[in-house]
Motif scaffolding. Structure first.
Motif, short mmCIF file in Angstrom:
data_model
loop_
_atom_site.label_atom_id
_atom_site.label_comp_id
_atom_site.label_asym_id
_atom_site.label_seq_id
_atom_site.Cartn_x
_atom_site.Cartn_y
_atom_site.Cartn_z
N GLN A 66 -48.09 1.29 -25.01
CA GLN A 66 -47.06 0.36 -24.49
C GLN A 66 -46.60 -0.73 -25.36
N LYS A 67 -47.45 -1.23 -26.10
CA LYS A 67 -47.09 -2.26 -27.31
C LYS A 67 -46.17 -1.79 -28.31
N MET A 68 -46.40 -0.54 -28.81
CA MET A 68 -45.48 0.05 -29.79
C MET A 68 -44.13 0.42 -29.11
N GLN A 69 -43.90 0.71 -27.74
CA GLN A 69 -42.83 1.12 -27.40
C GLN A 69 -41.90 -0.15 -27.11
N MET A 70 -42.51 -1.28 -26.91
CA MET A 70 -41.68 -2.37 -26.53
C MET A 70 -41.35 -3.32 -27.86
N THR A 71 -42.30 -3.18 -28.99
CA THR A 71 -41.85 -4.19 -30.10
C THR A 71 -41.24 -3.27 -31.06
N ARG A 72 -41.11 -1.93 -30.81
CA ARG A 72 -39.76 -1.51 -31.82
C ARG A 72 -38.51 -1.80 -31.56
N TYR A 73 -38.16 -2.55 -30.64
CA TYR A 73 -36.80 -3.04 -30.41
C TYR A 73 -36.77 -4.31 -31.31
N VAL A 74 -36.05 -4.48 -32.31
CA VAL A 74 -35.95 -5.57 -33.29
C VAL A 74 -34.69 -6.04 -33.36
N GLU A 75 -33.65 -5.33 -33.15
CA GLU A 75 -32.24 -5.65 -33.11
C GLU A 75 -31.67 -5.24 -31.82
N GLY A 76 -30.22 -5.84 -31.85
CA GLY A 76 -29.64 -5.64 -30.84
C GLY A 76 -29.79 -6.91 -29.53
N ASN A 77 -29.62 -6.44 -28.48
CA ASN A 77 -29.54 -7.35 -27.45
C ASN A 77 -31.04 -7.37 -26.59
N VAL A 78 -31.96 -6.90 -27.23
CA VAL A 78 -33.10 -6.79 -26.36
C VAL A 78 -34.24 -7.30 -27.13
N LYS A 79 -35.31 -7.73 -26.71
CA LYS A 79 -36.84 -8.21 -27.59
C LYS A 79 -37.83 -8.35 -26.59
N ALA A 80 -38.81 -8.24 -27.02
CA ALA A 80 -40.23 -8.52 -26.43
C ALA A 80 -41.06 -9.47 -27.02
N VAL A 81 -41.83 -10.34 -26.48
CA VAL A 81 -42.73 -11.34 -27.00
C VAL A 81 -44.17 -11.24 -26.45
N GLY A 82 -45.19 -11.13 -27.09
CA GLY A 82 -46.42 -11.05 -26.75
C GLY A 82 -47.06 -12.44 -26.21
N VAL A 83 -47.71 -12.53 -25.27
CA VAL A 83 -48.38 -13.87 -24.88
C VAL A 83 -49.90 -13.81 -24.64
N ASN A 84 -50.61 -14.74 -25.25
CA ASN A 84 -51.89 -14.69 -25.13
C ASN A 84 -52.65 -15.24 -23.70
N SER A 85 -52.16 -14.32 -22.78
CA SER A 85 -52.59 -14.55 -21.53
C SER A 85 -52.54 -13.35 -20.64
N ASP A 86 -52.46 -13.46 -19.33
CA ASP A 86 -52.16 -12.13 -18.47
C ASP A 86 -50.93 -12.11 -18.00
N PHE A 87 -50.71 -10.89 -17.08
CA PHE A 87 -49.43 -10.61 -16.67
C PHE A 87 -49.13 -11.96 -15.43
N ASP A 88 -49.91 -12.08 -14.75
CA ASP A 88 -49.83 -13.11 -13.45
C ASP A 88 -49.26 -14.39 -14.21
N PHE A 89 -49.67 -14.74 -15.39
CA PHE A 89 -49.15 -16.02 -16.08
C PHE A 89 -47.97 -15.94 -16.56
#
Length: 743
Positions: free
Chosen positions: A414-437
């Protein structure tokens, strides 16, 4: 990116779909830029006067009953009735249609027919078009300038039977090597292209009944203010006599979250289909089923049927590995799985998120940029990024996406799927917490006037969301729950009307809520089985009526997409099951904010338990089920589907089929699946893990799109701390990089 003016700060804008509808309806329903509407007039009191001088155009294949239905409608409305064959063509040609066809041949006939229609003008009538009129574009443009086109969608098999009774063995445009079935299917594209509204005709529907449906469809088309949305917490106007504050589909898809923190829901609920209408869906493909159901749930003023068709066909096409999109497969005994993982990111989220971004792009005002914020527990993130990445270049200049995910709370795939988007109009950022936060932080951003004001004034940008709190994310999920039922009929497992149970691994409550809506629309779902992992707050709530967050700590599991404690879409269900008691919902969620708990009244709990069964399973039970099912059937479940299987085994009584929602391909959770299947030596190399699974030769087969995406070079990604200001900084930085400042 394209700079825009501060005009986008106007709170409610005339969206593209509603502008087009205004132009088509001569301004009677114009929604102005200051959230006020032109007052209704007395002419709206009856359908005939509401239509005014417009014609009603009855369109459909030969044998659909257009002439008979047109006469009934003309009689009821006191309008003249024009049959194109008898009253236009034969008079213009001074010969019968059959004679003309014989004289000029099929191809030239279509041109001659079109010319005759171009020379004809009338107002305030009911016009029964020929079956071939819609093939001629210029003549259809002409008649639609002053007409509402209604498509009588009759089952092809019924049409063939009628034509045989009428001794018609060939129709216009049908070559010697072309079957009647093929030419009828070919023509459907033209009816769908030109229709303003569709009437789904069931087997055995009389002409009188079809006429009733036509009048209802025209009434709905004309009354563009009839399908409004309200907040589950009630601060939006519910006074049907007031236009102030009304929200439509095109508004709620753009805004995402209601201003009071509640969730948007349709004021009058979703439409119910008749038994005969549902049965028409049995022999349809998944995209065709989606088109029918979405047309019923989205007013044509927001997205006209022809545009909706284009969107549906793009969403459910070659981007899915299986042409059936969401096939149903027998698992064992009375259990079936609906495979929701054949989309480009291998999860059920693709069923919504290949469609929703295109609806979003169609509905947004042309004068504003948008930042779509997303919190993800795993699968949503990659599906959102993939969906918005595939928009047109023009749309990508105005729409960007920023996804936040728990850095240590998702699988490596799942992480590899999201972080492969490095250009264009979309981006993913990791957070040192859980989904609820992450989800809580995004909700706060929507009500942060300093942030939203800065984005609007400096960058001409508004916020929206693609989480399942957005109504347009939820709506497409109703389609696959309905479609699964019809697949079981096609496979001979059921007859229409037989009940099924549905078991769904549940975290944010959106997937299972969509099944509730399908049930309300008429799918005979007996029980909804809510399946949780060790984060079992929903199980406790559905059993006791108490939603208590106190003392609960989110536990990391092998089924991370349902590692959620605060289930957003439960709010919509409480609104629904309480019959729209927004004051109760508002009070419950106010209590949850203050005390981390709420308790529903006993009478409401009884109603909830009429819909639901609920259970949960441990990590050990989940892994053991993956192994036992594979040993018995050769089929590999992903951990979320295994959670549902455990709960279904425990709670379902076996008296009817149960459909288990298989929400992800097992390859996305390779380490857990390999552990369950007793592989002793497993490397941390993700591709090697997938190759091990592939070597088993099991079902379902390897997901090639997923495999190819993981072969790309691993990308570094941003990680921020669990601090609200840190996430806001990521938003501001992202916007500054993507959009130019307003001049």
């Amino acid at each position: 990116m394209v700079p825009v003016s501060s005009f986008c700060l106007v709170k409610v804008l005339l969206t593209k779909g509603r502008l087009m509808h205004y132009l088509l309806t001569e301004g009677k329903t114009f929604k102005c830029l200051t959230t006020t509407f032109l007052p209704s007039t007395a002419c709206l009191s009856t359908l005939g006067s509401c239509i005014g001088k417009k014609n009603i155009l009855i369109m459909g294949p030969p044998g659909a009953g257009k002439t008979t239905v047109g006469r009934i409608i003309g009689h009821r409305l006191g309008r003249s009735v024009i049959d194109v064959d008898d009253d236009i063509l034969e008079k213009a040609w001074d010969m019968t249609v059959a004679e003309k066809l014989s004289e000029v041949g099929g191809e030239q006939f279509l041109e001659e027919e079109g010319k005759a229609l171009l020379n004809f003008t009338i107002s305030g009538s009911v016009i029964s078009l020929t079956g071939s009129n819609p093939i001629h574009s210029r003549s259809m443009e002409h008649v639609k300038q002053n007409g509402i086109a209604v498509y009588l969608d009759v089952c092809t098999e019924d049409i063939i039977e009628r034509l045989e009774r009428m001794k018609v063995d060939r129709i216009v445009g049908q070559g010697p090597e072309v079957s009647m079935r093929d030419i009828l299917r070919y023509r459907q594209q033209f009816y769908k292209k030109w229709c303003d509204t569709r009437v789904l005709c069931g087997a055995g529907d009389t002409a009188e009944k079809i006429a009733d449906k036509v009048l209802e469809a025209v009434k709905r088309y004309q009354d563009s203010e009839s399908e409004t949305f309200v907040s589950t917490r009630g601060t939006l106007s519910r006074n049907s006599g007031s236009n102030t504050g009304k929200k439509f589909f095109s508004d709620v898809i753009v805004e995402g979250l209601a201003p009071d923190g509640g969730l948007y829901v349709p004021l009058n609920g979703l439409p119910k289909l008749t038994s005969s209408e549902w049965q028409r869906l049995v022999n349809m493909s998944f995209p065709e089923r989606a088109q029918v159901l979405l047309e019923r749930c989205i007013h044509p003023a927001d997205v006209p049927p022809a545009h909706l068709l284009e969107i549906v066909e793009r969403a459910y096409g070659e981007n899915f590995a299986c042409s059936r999109i969401a096939p149903v497969r027998h698992l064992m005994h009375n259990q079936y799985v609906v495979e929701l993982f054949h989309g480009p990111t291998a999860s059920f989220k693709d069923l919504s998120l290949q469609l929703m971004p295109q609806l979003f792009a169609y509905c947004i005002p042309r004068t504003c940029n948008y930042l779509v914020l997303v919190a993800t527990s795993g699968d949503t993130g990659s599906a959102v990024l993939e969906g918005f990445k595939n928009l047109s270049d023009i749309d990508k200049q105005r729409i960007t996406v920023l996804a936040f995910f728990p850095e240590k709370g998702i699988s490596s795939v799942q992480k590899m799927q999201m972080t492969r988007y490095v250009e264009g109009n979309v981006k993913a950022v990791g957070v040192n917490s859980d989904f609820d936060f992450c989800q809580r932080a995004i909700k706060k951003m929507f009500t942060n006037s300093e942030l939203t004001g800065f984005l609007a004034v400096e960058y001409g940008t508004a916020l929206s969301t693609a989480n399942s709190i957005n109504w347009a994310r939820l709506l497409p999920q109703v389609v696959y729950h309905s479609s699964a039922y019809f697949d079981l009929i096609s496979q001979g497992v059921l007859s229409f009307g037989d009940p099924i149970d549905v078991c769904i691994p549940t975290g944010n409550f959106g997937n299972v809520l969509a099944a509730v809506y399908a049930k309300r629309m008429g799918i005979p779902i007996r029980k909804l089985i809510c399946a949780s992992n060790q984060n079992n707050i929903l199980t406790d709530f559905l059993r006791t009526g108490e939603y208590d967050l106190n003392g609960r700590r989110l536990l990391i599991s092998v089924s991370p997409s349902i590692d959620i404690l605060k289930s957003s879409n439960l709010e919509r269900y409480l609104y629904l099951i309480s019959n729209g008691d927004w004051q109760l919902v508002r009070d419950l969620y106010s209590q949850l904010e203050r005390q981390n708990l709420f308790r529903v009244p006993g009478s409401l709990l009884e109603r909830i338990q009429q819909d639901f069964l609920a259970g949960w399973c441990s990590e050990e039970e989940c892994l053991a089920t993956i192994q036992s099912v594979h040993s018995a059937t050769g089929y590999i479940l992903d951990p979320h589907t295994a959670v549902a299987k455990v709960v279904a085994d425990r709670l379902q009584d076996g008296t009817c089929p149960v459909v288990i929602a298989s929400t992800a391909h097992y390859a996305k959770f390779a380490p857990a699946v390999l552990k369950a299947l007793k592989f002793k030596e497993v490397t941390e190399n993700t591709l090697h893990q997938l190759q091990l699974l592939h070597s088993l030769g099991s079902l379902p087969p390897v997901h090639n799109t997923l495999l190819e995406s993981l072969k790309e070079d691993k990308q570094k990604h941003k990680i921020c701390e669990a601090d609200h200001s840190a996430l806001i900084h990521q938003v501001e930085t992202f916007i500054q990089d993507k959009f130019m400042k307003v001049l």
